[in-house]
Scaffold this motif. Sequence first.
Motif, mmCIF file in Angstrom:
data_model
loop_
_atom_site.group_PDB
_atom_site.id
_atom_site.type_symbol
_atom_site.label_atom_id
_atom_site.label_comp_id
_atom_site.label_asym_id
_atom_site.label_seq_id
_atom_site.Cartn_x
_atom_site.Cartn_y
_atom_site.Cartn_z
ATOM 1 N N THR A 198 76.799 13.698 45.029
ATOM 2 C CA THR A 198 76.392 12.656 45.971
ATOM 3 C C THR A 198 77.560 11.690 46.128
ATOM 4 O O THR A 198 78.407 11.564 45.236
ATOM 5 C CB THR A 198 75.160 11.877 45.479
ATOM 6 N N VAL A 255 74.843 9.796 50.177
ATOM 7 C CA VAL A 255 74.576 11.066 50.853
ATOM 8 C C VAL A 255 74.741 12.201 49.856
ATOM 9 O O VAL A 255 75.695 12.226 49.078
ATOM 10 C CB VAL A 255 75.517 11.257 52.069
ATOM 11 N N LYS A 256 73.772 13.105 49.836
ATOM 12 C CA LYS A 256 73.861 14.287 48.973
ATOM 13 C C LYS A 256 74.523 15.400 49.769
ATOM 14 O O LYS A 256 74.043 15.803 50.821
ATOM 15 C CB LYS A 256 72.488 14.723 48.474
ATOM 16 N N TYR A 306 81.024 11.542 60.627
ATOM 17 C CA TYR A 306 81.339 12.260 59.391
ATOM 18 C C TYR A 306 82.799 12.736 59.402
ATOM 19 O O TYR A 306 83.491 12.681 58.381
ATOM 20 C CB TYR A 306 80.412 13.464 59.210
ATOM 21 N N SER A 342 70.458 13.365 59.454
ATOM 22 C CA SER A 342 70.042 12.193 58.680
ATOM 23 C C SER A 342 70.827 10.956 59.091
ATOM 24 O O SER A 342 70.269 9.874 59.297
ATOM 25 C CB SER A 342 70.229 12.441 57.175
ATOM 26 N N LEU A 343 72.141 11.124 59.201
ATOM 27 C CA LEU A 343 72.994 10.003 59.613
ATOM 28 C C LEU A 343 72.651 9.559 61.029
ATOM 29 O O LEU A 343 72.612 8.361 61.323
ATOM 30 C CB LEU A 343 74.463 10.392 59.507
ATOM 31 N N LEU A 368 70.732 9.885 52.330
ATOM 32 C CA LEU A 368 70.903 10.873 53.393
ATOM 33 C C LEU A 368 71.157 12.237 52.777
ATOM 34 O O LEU A 368 71.615 12.347 51.636
ATOM 35 C CB LEU A 368 72.084 10.505 54.288
ATOM 36 N N ILE A 369 70.890 13.280 53.539
ATOM 37 C CA ILE A 369 71.177 14.629 53.073
ATOM 38 C C ILE A 369 72.049 15.329 54.106
ATOM 39 O O ILE A 369 71.693 15.411 55.279
ATOM 40 C CB ILE A 369 69.879 15.422 52.796
ATOM 41 N N ALA A 370 73.225 15.771 53.678
ATOM 42 C CA ALA A 370 74.095 16.596 54.521
ATOM 43 C C ALA A 370 73.775 18.034 54.143
ATOM 44 O O ALA A 370 74.296 18.558 53.153
ATOM 45 C CB ALA A 370 75.559 16.253 54.276
#
Length: 324
Positions: free
Chosen positions: A25, A45-46, A271, A286-287, A305-307
């Motif tokens: 993360t 963010v993960k 990103y 998520s972003l 957030l999750i990428a």
Amino acid sequence: MTEILSEKISRARAAISGTLIETPTLRLTSDRWRDVLPDISSGAVKLELFQQAGSFKARGAYLGISGLSAESRDKGVVAASGGNHAMAVAWAAQKLGVSAKIAIPQAADPIRIDGCRSTGAEVILCKDIVEAFAVMEESAAQEGRVMMHPFEGEHMTLGSATCGAEFVAAHPEIDMFIIPVGGGGMISGMSAAIKLARPDATVIGVEPFGADSMYRSFAAGKPVRLDKIATIADSLASPLAMPYSFSVTHRYADEIVRVEDDELLQAMRTYQDILKITAEPACAASLAALIGPLKNRAKGRHVGLIACGSNISMSRYQVLLKQK
């Protein structure tokens, strides 16, 4: 029920330990984020795009195939997908020594087609996803292969739950989680694991307007099928919600919000500009929700957030970003 689910998640984490990656993360503390993010207390963010096979899908695929009987393993598995699920099943099958057949639309990103072939899977190129599902069903009927559904099933939900459990453990301060939604395999498991550990946390799913089956299902109180799909986020382009993943999501997630494709493109650029991550549209969802529809509600919150994945060729990535 809570105790049983908690035990299942613990067993799932043990089953993938040493094979799947406990993805890192990243705290969103760089000064460069200040002009982008709303006035949140903190953010993280993960980075599940660093997972085996390039996405969170590898967790559920590995659990599903590893749980098959010896007889089923001998017959092999089959999947229909134009996205990350195809690569995840192909990878998991190779890892476990199981034959895999992947039916994939010929218009799929070449990096995904090549990725499946590189793991030794038999790839069948199809006219579209409808034909791919027909090929999958025929293979299961005639060859006895086990169908690996892209999101519906306990193993897919539990795979995502391991991701959620890792995220909560790494960041107990987070009180708002924003999770991409395609068919519901990710948010069902992540929301369950999050709510078990943090019942007071807010869990919000995000879908594209052009593929909002879960949003519409929440409104209807039952799984809904869409008449058409129109989004650049092919990994989130499920035409329907299904009973198991919908029921888990409906129980544990607080709500679903929607974003426009232009908002996904903006988040992809963010990103790239800040983290130098080449995010596919789903990875940026998520972003996109945080800096879009959830901007005001996220003020003062600790946001997660999750990428979720990034299996996208540079050529397709560049074509998409030229749209905006």
